[in-house]
Design a protein around this motif. Structure first.
Motif, PDB file in Angstrom:
ATOM      1  N   MET A   1     -20.813  -7.702 -10.480  1.00 38.68           N
ATOM      2  CA  MET A   1     -21.458  -8.028  -9.225  1.00 38.68           C
ATOM      3  C   MET A   1     -21.081  -9.416  -8.725  1.00 38.68           C
ATOM      4  SD  MET A   1     -25.469  -8.623  -8.360  1.00 38.68           S
ATOM      5  CE  MET A   1     -25.557 -10.330  -8.758  1.00 38.68           C
ATOM      6  N   CYS A   2     -21.101 -10.387  -9.588  1.00 41.76           N
ATOM      7  CA  CYS A   2     -20.885 -11.764  -9.152  1.00 41.76           C
ATOM      8  C   CYS A   2     -19.489 -11.999  -8.600  1.00 41.76           C
ATOM      9  CB  CYS A   2     -21.172 -12.734 -10.286  1.00 41.76           C
ATOM     10  SG  CYS A   2     -22.919 -12.755 -10.731  1.00 41.76           S
ATOM     11  N   GLU A   3     -18.515 -11.219  -9.042  1.00 43.08           N
ATOM     12  CA  GLU A   3     -17.137 -11.383  -8.569  1.00 43.08           C
ATOM     13  C   GLU A   3     -17.065 -11.280  -7.047  1.00 43.08           C
ATOM     14  OE1 GLU A   3     -13.092 -12.114  -8.666  1.00 43.08           O
ATOM     15  OE2 GLU A   3     -14.560 -12.331 -10.270  1.00 43.08           O
ATOM     16  N   VAL A   4     -17.884 -10.444  -6.464  1.00 38.78           N
ATOM     17  CA  VAL A   4     -17.919 -10.286  -5.006  1.00 38.78           C
ATOM     18  C   VAL A   4     -18.217 -11.632  -4.346  1.00 38.78           C
ATOM     19  CG1 VAL A   4     -19.218  -9.232  -3.102  1.00 38.78           C
ATOM     20  CG2 VAL A   4     -18.592  -7.855  -5.095  1.00 38.78           C
ATOM     21  N   PHE A   5     -19.053 -12.445  -4.959  1.00 31.28           N
ATOM     22  CA  PHE A   5     -19.459 -13.713  -4.371  1.00 31.28           C
ATOM     23  C   PHE A   5     -18.620 -14.889  -4.859  1.00 31.28           C
ATOM     24  CE2 PHE A   5     -23.157 -10.893  -4.602  1.00 31.28           C
ATOM     25  CZ  PHE A   5     -23.371 -10.727  -3.243  1.00 31.28           C
ATOM     26  N   SER A   7     -15.616 -14.987  -5.837  1.00 34.85           N
ATOM     27  CA  SER A   7     -14.203 -14.960  -5.445  1.00 34.85           C
ATOM     28  C   SER A   7     -13.976 -15.543  -4.049  1.00 34.85           C
ATOM     29  CB  SER A   7     -13.660 -13.530  -5.505  1.00 34.85           C
ATOM     30  OG  SER A   7     -14.334 -12.710  -4.569  1.00 34.85           O
ATOM     31  N   ALA A   8     -15.041 -16.035  -3.409  1.00 38.47           N
ATOM     32  CA  ALA A   8     -14.913 -16.639  -2.078  1.00 38.47           C
ATOM     33  C   ALA A   8     -14.013 -17.869  -2.142  1.00 38.47           C
ATOM     34  CB  ALA A   8     -16.283 -17.030  -1.543  1.00 38.47           C
ATOM     35  N   ASN A   9     -13.239 -18.053  -1.121  1.00 38.57           N
ATOM     36  CA  ASN A   9     -12.402 -19.236  -1.002  1.00 38.57           C
ATOM     37  C   ASN A   9     -13.308 -20.467  -0.974  1.00 38.57           C
ATOM     38  OD1 ASN A   9     -10.778 -21.352  -0.136  1.00 38.57           O
ATOM     39  ND2 ASN A   9      -9.692 -20.125   1.371  1.00 38.57           N
ATOM     40  N   PRO A  10     -13.114 -21.429  -1.872  1.00 43.02           N
ATOM     41  CA  PRO A  10     -13.973 -22.616  -1.894  1.00 43.02           C
ATOM     42  C   PRO A  10     -14.011 -23.366  -0.560  1.00 43.02           C
ATOM     43  CG  PRO A  10     -12.661 -22.523  -3.886  1.00 43.02           C
ATOM     44  CD  PRO A  10     -12.147 -21.435  -2.974  1.00 43.02           C
ATOM     45  N   GLU A  11     -12.958 -23.276   0.214  1.00 42.11           N
ATOM     46  CA  GLU A  11     -12.970 -23.936   1.527  1.00 42.11           C
ATOM     47  C   GLU A  11     -14.036 -23.334   2.438  1.00 42.11           C
ATOM     48  OE1 GLU A  11      -9.090 -24.014   3.304  1.00 42.11           O
ATOM     49  OE2 GLU A  11      -8.197 -24.943   1.531  1.00 42.11           O
ATOM     50  N   SER A  12     -14.390 -22.072   2.235  1.00 37.05           N
ATOM     51  CA  SER A  12     -15.370 -21.436   3.113  1.00 37.05           C
ATOM     52  C   SER A  12     -16.762 -22.034   2.956  1.00 37.05           C
ATOM     53  CB  SER A  12     -15.417 -19.923   2.877  1.00 37.05           C
ATOM     54  OG  SER A  12     -15.963 -19.615   1.613  1.00 37.05           O
ATOM     55  N   ARG A  30     -23.642 -30.481  10.944  1.00 38.79           N
ATOM     56  CA  ARG A  30     -22.925 -30.231   9.687  1.00 38.79           C
ATOM     57  C   ARG A  30     -23.229 -28.816   9.228  1.00 38.79           C
ATOM     58  NH1 ARG A  30     -20.519 -33.503   6.002  1.00 38.79           N
ATOM     59  NH2 ARG A  30     -20.481 -32.797   3.842  1.00 38.79           N
ATOM     60  N   LEU A  31     -22.172 -28.006   9.130  1.00 42.94           N
ATOM     61  CA  LEU A  31     -22.283 -26.623   8.663  1.00 42.94           C
ATOM     62  C   LEU A  31     -21.131 -26.322   7.719  1.00 42.94           C
ATOM     63  CD1 LEU A  31     -22.888 -24.769  12.068  1.00 42.94           C
ATOM     64  CD2 LEU A  31     -24.623 -25.377  10.386  1.00 42.94           C
ATOM     65  N   GLU A  32     -21.300 -25.278   6.925  1.00 41.76           N
ATOM     66  CA  GLU A  32     -20.213 -24.815   6.079  1.00 41.76           C
ATOM     67  C   GLU A  32     -19.132 -24.184   6.961  1.00 41.76           C
ATOM     68  OE1 GLU A  32     -23.759 -25.565   4.028  1.00 41.76           O
ATOM     69  OE2 GLU A  32     -23.489 -24.156   5.664  1.00 41.76           O
ATOM     70  N   ASN A  33     -17.888 -24.261   6.503  1.00 44.45           N
ATOM     71  CA  ASN A  33     -16.756 -23.753   7.289  1.00 44.45           C
ATOM     72  C   ASN A  33     -16.926 -22.293   7.704  1.00 44.45           C
ATOM     73  OD1 ASN A  33     -15.212 -26.133   7.428  1.00 44.45           O
ATOM     74  ND2 ASN A  33     -14.422 -25.788   5.371  1.00 44.45           N
ATOM     75  N   LEU A  34     -17.468 -21.468   6.823  1.00 44.89           N
ATOM     76  CA  LEU A  34     -17.651 -20.053   7.166  1.00 44.89           C
ATOM     77  C   LEU A  34     -18.614 -19.893   8.340  1.00 44.89           C
ATOM     78  CD1 LEU A  34     -16.910 -17.140   6.591  1.00 44.89           C
ATOM     79  CD2 LEU A  34     -18.746 -17.069   4.893  1.00 44.89           C
ATOM     80  N   HIS A  35     -19.661 -20.706   8.386  1.00 42.21           N
ATOM     81  CA  HIS A  35     -20.585 -20.647   9.524  1.00 42.21           C
ATOM     82  C   HIS A  35     -19.867 -21.035  10.820  1.00 42.21           C
ATOM     83  CE1 HIS A  35     -23.751 -20.944   6.322  1.00 42.21           C
ATOM     84  NE2 HIS A  35     -24.156 -19.915   7.031  1.00 42.21           N
ATOM     85  N   TRP A  36     -19.035 -22.078  10.762  1.00 43.45           N
ATOM     86  CA  TRP A  36     -18.269 -22.473  11.959  1.00 43.45           C
ATOM     87  C   TRP A  36     -17.371 -21.322  12.413  1.00 43.45           C
ATOM     88  CZ3 TRP A  36     -20.087 -26.062  14.758  1.00 43.45           C
ATOM     89  CH2 TRP A  36     -20.614 -27.231  14.230  1.00 43.45           C
ATOM     90  N   GLU A  37     -16.725 -20.645  11.464  1.00 45.02           N
ATOM     91  CA  GLU A  37     -15.838 -19.528  11.821  1.00 45.02           C
ATOM     92  C   GLU A  37     -16.613 -18.397  12.504  1.00 45.02           C
ATOM     93  OE1 GLU A  37     -13.401 -18.106   8.574  1.00 45.02           O
ATOM     94  OE2 GLU A  37     -12.996 -20.171   7.936  1.00 45.02           O
ATOM     95  N   VAL A  38     -17.773 -18.070  11.980  1.00 45.19           N
ATOM     96  CA  VAL A  38     -18.573 -16.991  12.571  1.00 45.19           C
ATOM     97  C   VAL A  38     -19.052 -17.398  13.961  1.00 45.19           C
ATOM     98  CG1 VAL A  38     -20.679 -15.616  12.342  1.00 45.19           C
ATOM     99  CG2 VAL A  38     -19.238 -16.024  10.338  1.00 45.19           C
ATOM    100  N   LEU A  39     -19.501 -18.636  14.135  1.00 44.41           N
ATOM    101  CA  LEU A  39     -19.932 -19.096  15.455  1.00 44.41           C
ATOM    102  C   LEU A  39     -18.767 -19.071  16.447  1.00 44.41           C
ATOM    103  CD1 LEU A  39     -22.298 -22.026  14.422  1.00 44.41           C
ATOM    104  CD2 LEU A  39     -22.969 -19.798  15.377  1.00 44.41           C
ATOM    105  N   GLU A  40     -17.579 -19.421  15.990  1.00 39.15           N
ATOM    106  CA  GLU A  40     -16.401 -19.350  16.859  1.00 39.15           C
ATOM    107  C   GLU A  40     -16.145 -17.910  17.292  1.00 39.15           C
ATOM    108  OE1 GLU A  40     -13.346 -21.270  14.546  1.00 39.15           O
ATOM    109  OE2 GLU A  40     -14.221 -23.257  14.880  1.00 39.15           O
TER     110      GLU A  40
END
Length: 125
Positions: A1-5, A7-12, A30-40
């Motif tokens: 189960m944990c592999e799904v989480f 394995s995320a790119n640390p930059e995200s 200030r937000l995590e990069n993944l949040h910025w990507e979703v907002l974009e």
């Protein structure tokens, strides 16, 4: 189960601060990069840049609630909610479909109670 989480790119999940001008006032978020990507992505669906989207969300939040608490947390929840609504097939994954073209009542119908703002009860006693 944990592999799904894990394995995320640390930059995200690295945080990034952006300085934005909202109605002429410079602010930093200030937000995590993944949040910025979703907002974009959300903004792009309606022809907006992320700053335009954030300004629109801020304005509508103030109009609906009269005040803004933790706006960065609101943006994180908005990004998560967008992805969850896509997973529930309430928002199409087709990025050519603008969010503004969706019927909000239909999108929000029958969601879990914890997902929706409920009207406050007023006791008249």
């Amino acid at each position: 189960m944990c592999e799904v989480f894990i394995s995320a790119n640390p930059e995200s999940y690295e945080s990034r601060t952006r300085s934005l001008r909202l109605h002429g006032v410079v602010t930093s978020i200030r937000l995590e990069n993944l949040h910025w990507e979703v907002l974009e992505e959300i903004g792009a669906r309606d022809g907006m840049g992320v700053t335009q989207l954030i300004e629109k969300l801020y304005d509508e939040l103030v109009q609906a609630r009269g005040a803004v608490g933790n706006f960065a947390s609101f943006l994180r929840v908005s990004a998560l909610r967008y992805m969850a609504l896509q997973a529930r097939q309430r928002i199409p994954v087709d990025l050519a479909v603008p969010i503004r073209s969706l019927d909000a009542h239909q999108v929000l119908q029958d969601l879990p109670d914890s997902w929706a703002r409920r009207p406050q009860r007023v006791d008249l006693a």
